[in-house]
Motif scaffolding. Structure first.
Motif, PDB file in Angstrom:
ATOM      1  N   LEU A 153       0.883  -1.008  -0.232  1.00 53.20           N
ATOM      2  CA  LEU A 153      -0.191   0.248   0.414  1.00 53.20           C
ATOM      3  C   LEU A 153       0.977   1.399  -0.545  1.00 53.20           C
ATOM      4  N   ASP A 154       2.092   1.021   0.348  1.00 54.05           N
ATOM      5  CA  ASP A 154       2.750   2.553   1.006  1.00 54.05           C
ATOM      6  C   ASP A 154       4.308   1.941   0.897  1.00 54.05           C
ATOM      7  N   GLN A 155       4.805   2.940   0.532  1.00 50.93           N
ATOM      8  CA  GLN A 155       6.544   2.540   1.056  1.00 50.93           C
ATOM      9  C   GLN A 155       6.810   3.000   2.963  1.00 50.93           C
ATOM     10  N   LYS A 156       5.948   3.742   2.935  1.00 50.88           N
ATOM     11  CA  LYS A 156       6.197   4.626   4.090  1.00 50.88           C
ATOM     12  C   LYS A 156       6.015   3.362   5.628  1.00 50.88           C
ATOM     13  N   ILE A 157       5.486   2.435   5.258  1.00 54.58           N
ATOM     14  CA  ILE A 157       5.198   1.142   6.219  1.00 54.58           C
ATOM     15  C   ILE A 157       6.125   1.194   6.301  1.00 54.58           C
ATOM     16  N   ARG A 158       6.550   0.666   7.871  1.00 51.78           N
ATOM     17  CA  ARG A 158       7.898   0.101   8.081  1.00 51.78           C
ATOM     18  C   ARG A 158       7.983  -1.171   8.238  1.00 51.78           C
ATOM     19  N   PHE A 159       6.367  -2.023   9.700  1.00 51.39           N
ATOM     20  CA  PHE A 159       6.677  -2.638   9.501  1.00 51.39           C
ATOM     21  C   PHE A 159       4.558  -3.726   9.969  1.00 51.39           C
ATOM     22  N   ALA A 160       4.527  -4.204   9.978  1.00 52.76           N
ATOM     23  CA  ALA A 160       2.791  -5.192   9.500  1.00 52.76           C
ATOM     24  C   ALA A 160       3.746  -6.498  10.217  1.00 52.76           C
ATOM     25  N   ALA A 161       3.201  -6.684  11.172  1.00 51.40           N
ATOM     26  CA  ALA A 161       2.583  -8.155  11.751  1.00 51.40           C
ATOM     27  C   ALA A 161       1.217  -8.614  12.449  1.00 51.40           C
ATOM     28  N   ILE A 162       1.545  -8.935  12.464  1.00 56.39           N
ATOM     29  CA  ILE A 162      -0.329 -10.033  12.992  1.00 56.39           C
ATOM     30  C   ILE A 162       1.026 -11.080  14.002  1.00 56.39           C
ATOM     31  N   CYS A 163       0.316 -10.219  15.368  1.00 59.52           N
ATOM     32  CA  CYS A 163       0.864 -10.906  16.520  1.00 59.52           C
ATOM     33  C   CYS A 163      -0.470 -11.424  17.700  1.00 59.52           C
ATOM     34  N   GLY A 164      -0.035 -12.330  18.573  1.00 58.46           N
ATOM     35  CA  GLY A 164      -0.519 -13.146  19.159  1.00 58.46           C
ATOM     36  C   GLY A 164      -0.083 -12.567  21.011  1.00 58.46           C
ATOM     37  N   LYS A 165      -0.914 -12.850  21.605  1.00 56.97           N
ATOM     38  CA  LYS A 165      -1.495 -12.695  23.270  1.00 56.97           C
ATOM     39  C   LYS A 165      -0.778 -12.731  23.975  1.00 56.97           C
ATOM     40  N   THR A 166      -0.106 -13.082  23.447  1.00 53.12           N
ATOM     41  CA  THR A 166       1.908 -13.604  24.647  1.00 53.12           C
ATOM     42  C   THR A 166       2.776 -12.925  24.295  1.00 53.12           C
ATOM     43  N   GLY A 167       2.764 -11.841  23.086  1.00 57.93           N
ATOM     44  CA  GLY A 167       3.621 -10.982  22.437  1.00 57.93           C
ATOM     45  C   GLY A 167       4.500 -11.660  21.438  1.00 57.93           C
ATOM     46  N   GLU A 168       4.051 -13.036  20.614  1.00 57.25           N
ATOM     47  CA  GLU A 168       5.133 -13.283  19.401  1.00 57.25           C
ATOM     48  C   GLU A 168       4.755 -12.685  17.906  1.00 57.25           C
ATOM     49  N   ILE A 169       5.775 -12.437  17.156  1.00 54.69           N
ATOM     50  CA  ILE A 169       4.713 -12.197  15.961  1.00 54.69           C
ATOM     51  C   ILE A 169       5.011 -12.996  15.605  1.00 54.69           C
ATOM     52  N   LYS A 170       3.534 -13.416  14.748  1.00 56.22           N
ATOM     53  CA  LYS A 170       3.013 -15.342  14.136  1.00 56.22           C
ATOM     54  C   LYS A 170       3.474 -14.764  12.732  1.00 56.22           C
ATOM     55  N   TYR A 171       3.133 -13.086  11.688  1.00 57.97           N
ATOM     56  CA  TYR A 171       2.893 -13.365  10.383  1.00 57.97           C
ATOM     57  C   TYR A 171       3.586 -11.634  10.618  1.00 57.97           C
ATOM     58  N   GLY A 172       4.480 -12.093   9.024  1.00 60.16           N
ATOM     59  CA  GLY A 172       5.024 -10.340   8.312  1.00 60.16           C
ATOM     60  C   GLY A 172       6.072  -9.521   9.899  1.00 60.16           C
ATOM     61  N   GLY A 173       6.105  -8.917  10.079  1.00 61.30           N
ATOM     62  CA  GLY A 173       7.345  -7.853  11.112  1.00 61.30           C
ATOM     63  C   GLY A 173       7.833  -6.329  10.287  1.00 61.30           C
ATOM     64  N   LEU A 174       9.481  -6.197   9.780  1.00 64.17           N
ATOM     65  CA  LEU A 174      10.034  -5.755   9.272  1.00 64.17           C
ATOM     66  C   LEU A 174       9.856  -5.215   8.196  1.00 64.17           C
ATOM     67  N   ARG A 175      10.217  -4.011   7.198  1.00 67.91           N
ATOM     68  CA  ARG A 175       9.539  -4.105   5.827  1.00 67.91           C
ATOM     69  C   ARG A 175      11.692  -4.694   5.397  1.00 67.91           C
ATOM     70  N   ASP A 176      11.760  -5.186   4.337  1.00 68.85           N
ATOM     71  CA  ASP A 176      13.175  -5.367   3.617  1.00 68.85           C
ATOM     72  C   ASP A 176      13.945  -4.277   4.062  1.00 68.85           C
ATOM     73  N   GLY A 177      15.361  -3.868   4.401  1.00 67.21           N
ATOM     74  CA  GLY A 177      15.614  -3.385   4.287  1.00 67.21           C
ATOM     75  C   GLY A 177      15.682  -2.163   5.347  1.00 67.21           C
ATOM     76  N   ILE A 178      14.866  -2.148   6.435  1.00 67.11           N
ATOM     77  CA  ILE A 178      14.360  -0.755   7.477  1.00 67.11           C
ATOM     78  C   ILE A 178      14.756  -1.809   8.486  1.00 67.11           C
ATOM     79  N   ASN A 179      15.865  -0.698   9.415  1.00 65.69           N
ATOM     80  CA  ASN A 179      16.237  -0.972  10.405  1.00 65.69           C
ATOM     81  C   ASN A 179      15.466  -0.925  11.582  1.00 65.69           C
ATOM     82  N   SER A 180      15.441  -1.447  12.896  1.00 60.25           N
ATOM     83  CA  SER A 180      14.524  -1.466  13.506  1.00 60.25           C
ATOM     84  C   SER A 180      14.630  -0.338  15.010  1.00 60.25           C
ATOM     85  N   LEU A 181      13.708   0.140  15.383  1.00 60.46           N
ATOM     86  CA  LEU A 181      14.005   0.971  15.841  1.00 60.46           C
ATOM     87  C   LEU A 181      14.227   0.659  17.192  1.00 60.46           C
ATOM     88  N   LEU A 182      13.625  -0.791  18.097  1.00 58.62           N
ATOM     89  CA  LEU A 182      13.364  -1.668  18.920  1.00 58.62           C
ATOM     90  C   LEU A 182      13.852  -2.461  19.012  1.00 58.62           C
TER      91      LEU A 182
END
Length: 116
Positions: A13-42
């Motif tokens: 949808l937009d190159q400005k989206i840095r991170f898109a993830a489906i997350c479970g209740k215990t804090g785990e990322i199940k799908y998606g994550g950080l866009r390729d080529g982007i450094n995480s701030l966390l």
């Protein structure tokens, strides 16, 4: 719903989206994550804690659902990113972070993807 494809479609949808993830209740990322080529701030630990906090905040919103209706999304703007939290179902939240100059209308495009 194909959560992996949803995350890919959100990135499309937009190159400005840095991170898109489906997350479970215990804090785990199940799908998606950080866009390729982007450094995480966390760090990974901060990311997991952030997801857990997002779930806790969403539970607070659910507590007033009977009075104000079901929550559609929440947004927070920080100095370095905008963050969107969207409930996908009772077991998954969609977390998105984007550049600060991302227009709020992107959230409605994302909601259309989720709702079909």
């Amino acid at each position: 719903m194909d959560y992996g494809k949803l995350c890919e479609d959100i990135f499309d949808l937009d190159q400005k989206i840095r991170f898109a993830a489906i997350c479970g209740k215990t804090g785990e990322i199940k799908y998606g994550g950080l866009r390729d080529g982007i450094n995480s701030l966390l760090s990974p630990e901060q990311t997991k804690e952030s997801v857990v906090q997002a779930w806790n905040r969403w539970k607070l919103r659910d507590a007033i659902e009977g009075s104000v209706g079901k929550g559609k999304f929440a947004m927070a703007e920080y100095e370095k990113v905008k963050r969107f939290t969207i409930p996908v179902d009772n077991s998954h939240l969609l977390l998105i972070s984007a550049e600060t100059d991302t227009h709020l209308s992107i959230i409605y495009e994302i909601l259309k993807l989720i709702r079909g």
